[in-house]
Design a protein around this motif. Structure first.
Motif, mmCIF file in Angstrom:
data_model
loop_
_atom_site.group_PDB
_atom_site.id
_atom_site.type_symbol
_atom_site.label_atom_id
_atom_site.label_comp_id
_atom_site.label_asym_id
_atom_site.label_seq_id
_atom_site.Cartn_x
_atom_site.Cartn_y
_atom_site.Cartn_z
ATOM 1 N N ALA A 52 39.462 -74.086 -40.239
ATOM 2 C CA ALA A 52 38.115 -73.879 -39.754
ATOM 3 C C ALA A 52 37.873 -72.426 -39.391
ATOM 4 O O ALA A 52 39.094 -71.471 -39.453
ATOM 5 N N LEU A 53 36.933 -71.878 -39.878
ATOM 6 C CA LEU A 53 36.313 -70.639 -39.609
ATOM 7 C C LEU A 53 35.750 -70.589 -38.491
ATOM 8 O O LEU A 53 34.658 -71.021 -38.100
ATOM 9 N N ASN A 54 36.270 -69.788 -37.625
ATOM 10 C CA ASN A 54 35.696 -69.482 -36.147
ATOM 11 C C ASN A 54 35.985 -68.385 -35.652
ATOM 12 O O ASN A 54 36.869 -67.401 -36.474
ATOM 13 N N GLY A 55 35.521 -67.894 -34.384
ATOM 14 C CA GLY A 55 36.040 -66.518 -33.900
ATOM 15 C C GLY A 55 34.915 -65.454 -34.350
ATOM 16 O O GLY A 55 33.915 -65.750 -34.262
ATOM 17 N N GLY A 56 35.374 -64.274 -34.059
ATOM 18 C CA GLY A 56 34.624 -63.106 -34.104
ATOM 19 C C GLY A 56 35.104 -62.102 -35.123
ATOM 20 O O GLY A 56 36.183 -62.229 -35.628
ATOM 21 N N PHE A 57 34.225 -61.375 -35.738
ATOM 22 C CA PHE A 57 34.361 -60.302 -36.652
ATOM 23 C C PHE A 57 33.637 -59.195 -36.349
ATOM 24 O O PHE A 57 32.483 -59.294 -35.969
ATOM 25 N N THR A 58 34.023 -58.141 -37.037
ATOM 26 C CA THR A 58 33.378 -56.585 -37.142
ATOM 27 C C THR A 58 33.667 -56.199 -38.367
ATOM 28 O O THR A 58 34.903 -56.257 -39.164
ATOM 29 N N VAL A 59 32.633 -55.661 -39.199
ATOM 30 C CA VAL A 59 32.901 -54.830 -40.425
ATOM 31 C C VAL A 59 32.839 -53.525 -40.125
ATOM 32 O O VAL A 59 31.471 -53.205 -39.633
ATOM 33 N N LEU A 60 33.588 -52.717 -40.450
ATOM 34 C CA LEU A 60 33.508 -51.032 -40.198
ATOM 35 C C LEU A 60 33.713 -50.533 -41.504
ATOM 36 O O LEU A 60 34.293 -51.052 -42.501
ATOM 37 N N GLU A 61 32.954 -49.297 -41.694
ATOM 38 C CA GLU A 61 33.166 -48.660 -43.102
ATOM 39 C C GLU A 61 34.048 -47.274 -42.666
ATOM 40 O O GLU A 61 33.438 -46.493 -41.943
ATOM 41 N N LEU A 62 35.222 -47.195 -43.304
ATOM 42 C CA LEU A 62 36.167 -46.253 -42.861
ATOM 43 C C LEU A 62 36.713 -45.560 -43.905
ATOM 44 O O LEU A 62 36.933 -46.140 -44.998
ATOM 45 N N PRO A 63 37.100 -44.201 -43.787
ATOM 46 C CA PRO A 63 37.738 -43.446 -45.028
ATOM 47 C C PRO A 63 39.084 -43.910 -45.317
ATOM 48 O O PRO A 63 39.468 -43.637 -46.328
ATOM 49 N N SER A 64 40.022 -44.680 -44.298
ATOM 50 C CA SER A 64 41.317 -44.890 -44.590
ATOM 51 C C SER A 64 41.531 -46.134 -43.944
ATOM 52 O O SER A 64 41.042 -46.423 -43.022
ATOM 53 N N ARG A 65 42.790 -46.622 -44.674
ATOM 54 C CA ARG A 65 43.579 -47.839 -43.844
ATOM 55 C C ARG A 65 43.970 -47.360 -42.532
ATOM 56 O O ARG A 65 43.755 -48.318 -41.787
ATOM 57 N N ASP A 66 44.569 -46.322 -42.529
ATOM 58 C CA ASP A 66 45.103 -45.726 -41.012
ATOM 59 C C ASP A 66 43.978 -45.783 -40.085
ATOM 60 O O ASP A 66 44.110 -46.310 -38.985
ATOM 61 N N ASP A 67 42.858 -45.266 -40.584
ATOM 62 C CA ASP A 67 41.499 -45.279 -39.606
ATOM 63 C C ASP A 67 41.235 -46.723 -39.055
ATOM 64 O O ASP A 67 40.803 -47.117 -38.077
ATOM 65 N N ALA A 68 41.283 -47.641 -40.089
ATOM 66 C CA ALA A 68 41.178 -48.978 -39.949
ATOM 67 C C ALA A 68 41.978 -49.576 -38.889
ATOM 68 O O ALA A 68 41.706 -50.331 -37.951
ATOM 69 N N VAL A 69 43.317 -49.353 -39.181
ATOM 70 C CA VAL A 69 44.287 -49.849 -38.216
ATOM 71 C C VAL A 69 44.109 -49.489 -36.878
ATOM 72 O O VAL A 69 44.156 -50.190 -35.535
ATOM 73 N N ALA A 70 43.621 -48.178 -36.665
ATOM 74 C CA ALA A 70 43.209 -47.401 -35.387
ATOM 75 C C ALA A 70 42.260 -48.261 -34.662
ATOM 76 O O ALA A 70 42.248 -48.471 -33.418
ATOM 77 N N TRP A 71 41.157 -48.404 -35.536
ATOM 78 C CA TRP A 71 39.733 -49.284 -34.934
ATOM 79 C C TRP A 71 40.334 -50.598 -34.670
ATOM 80 O O TRP A 71 39.960 -51.219 -33.528
ATOM 81 N N ALA A 72 41.030 -51.391 -35.523
ATOM 82 C CA ALA A 72 41.525 -52.713 -35.123
ATOM 83 C C ALA A 72 42.391 -52.714 -33.925
ATOM 84 O O ALA A 72 42.329 -53.560 -33.052
ATOM 85 N N ALA A 73 43.113 -51.666 -33.787
ATOM 86 C CA ALA A 73 43.939 -51.707 -32.415
ATOM 87 C C ALA A 73 43.095 -51.580 -31.313
ATOM 88 O O ALA A 73 43.064 -52.191 -30.105
ATOM 89 N N ARG A 74 41.972 -50.887 -31.151
ATOM 90 C CA ARG A 74 41.089 -50.352 -30.206
ATOM 91 C C ARG A 74 40.356 -51.806 -29.926
ATOM 92 O O ARG A 74 40.100 -52.142 -28.685
ATOM 93 N N ILE A 75 39.976 -52.630 -30.883
ATOM 94 C CA ILE A 75 39.082 -53.761 -30.871
ATOM 95 C C ILE A 75 40.343 -54.677 -30.101
ATOM 96 O O ILE A 75 39.989 -55.432 -29.189
ATOM 97 N N ALA A 76 41.527 -54.674 -30.480
ATOM 98 C CA ALA A 76 42.521 -55.556 -30.121
ATOM 99 C C ALA A 76 42.516 -55.450 -28.472
ATOM 100 O O ALA A 76 42.647 -56.450 -27.769
ATOM 101 N N ARG A 77 42.739 -54.325 -28.049
ATOM 102 C CA ARG A 77 42.816 -53.843 -26.651
ATOM 103 C C ARG A 77 41.878 -54.391 -25.962
ATOM 104 O O ARG A 77 41.709 -54.893 -24.741
ATOM 105 N N ALA A 78 40.400 -53.942 -26.474
ATOM 106 C CA ALA A 78 39.152 -54.484 -25.819
ATOM 107 C C ALA A 78 39.098 -56.164 -25.694
ATOM 108 O O ALA A 78 38.932 -56.605 -24.491
ATOM 109 N N CYS A 79 39.602 -57.020 -26.746
ATOM 110 C CA CYS A 79 39.342 -58.281 -26.820
ATOM 111 C C CYS A 79 40.525 -58.896 -26.355
ATOM 112 O O CYS A 79 40.723 -60.337 -25.975
ATOM 113 N N ARG A 80 41.466 -58.215 -25.947
ATOM 114 C CA ARG A 80 42.962 -58.721 -25.329
ATOM 115 C C ARG A 80 43.667 -59.807 -26.302
ATOM 116 O O ARG A 80 44.072 -60.590 -25.694
ATOM 117 N N CYS A 81 43.252 -59.682 -27.753
ATOM 118 C CA CYS A 81 44.201 -60.504 -28.750
ATOM 119 C C CYS A 81 44.192 -59.715 -30.094
ATOM 120 O O CYS A 81 43.409 -58.624 -30.148
#
Length: 113
Positions: free
Chosen positions: A71-100
């Motif tokens: 099943a496809l469910n849940g939430g998503f965000t698309v960000l445009e970023l200069p590097s994978r490291d930046d993407a990991v940092a934003w994913a961590a920020r969202i993980a902290r906020a969403c608690r998952c």
């Protein structure tokens, strides 16, 4: 710059009723930070109250999605970023906020899109 999909399935977000409001507030704050930083493309969540349909090339419609796919469910965000490291940092920020934990994927470039 690449576009990154940061997402989670509904079942991953297990928060207590007392924590749900704070998680929503923190998630929205993280998105506002992404907008302020100029990296936000779009985001949202799958409306699980509306069941999917499978549309064939001839236009016929069948109830449900692919029967063999999860099943496809849940939430998503698309960000445009200069590097994978930046993407990991934003994913961590969202993980902290969403608690998952968040899944991170790169969108492949389609030069005609």
């Amino acid at each position: 710059m690449a576009k990154y999909l940061i997402s989670f399935p509904s079942a991953a977000m297990v928060v207590s009723d007392s924590e749900r409001e704070a998680a929503g507030r923190d998630a929205h704050a993280a998105i506002e930070e992404a907008k302020a930083a100029g990296v936000y493309v779009f985001g949202g969540g799958i409306d699980e109250d509306v069941p999917p349909v499978l549309v064939s090339a001839d236009g016929s419609v069948a109830s449900g999605g692919y029967p063999w796919a999860p099943a496809l469910n849940g939430g998503f965000t698309v960000l445009e970023l200069p590097s994978r490291d930046d993407a990991v940092a934003w994913a961590a920020r969202i993980a902290r906020a969403c608690r998952c934990d968040q899944e991170l994927r790169v969108f492949g470039l389609d030069p005609q899109s």
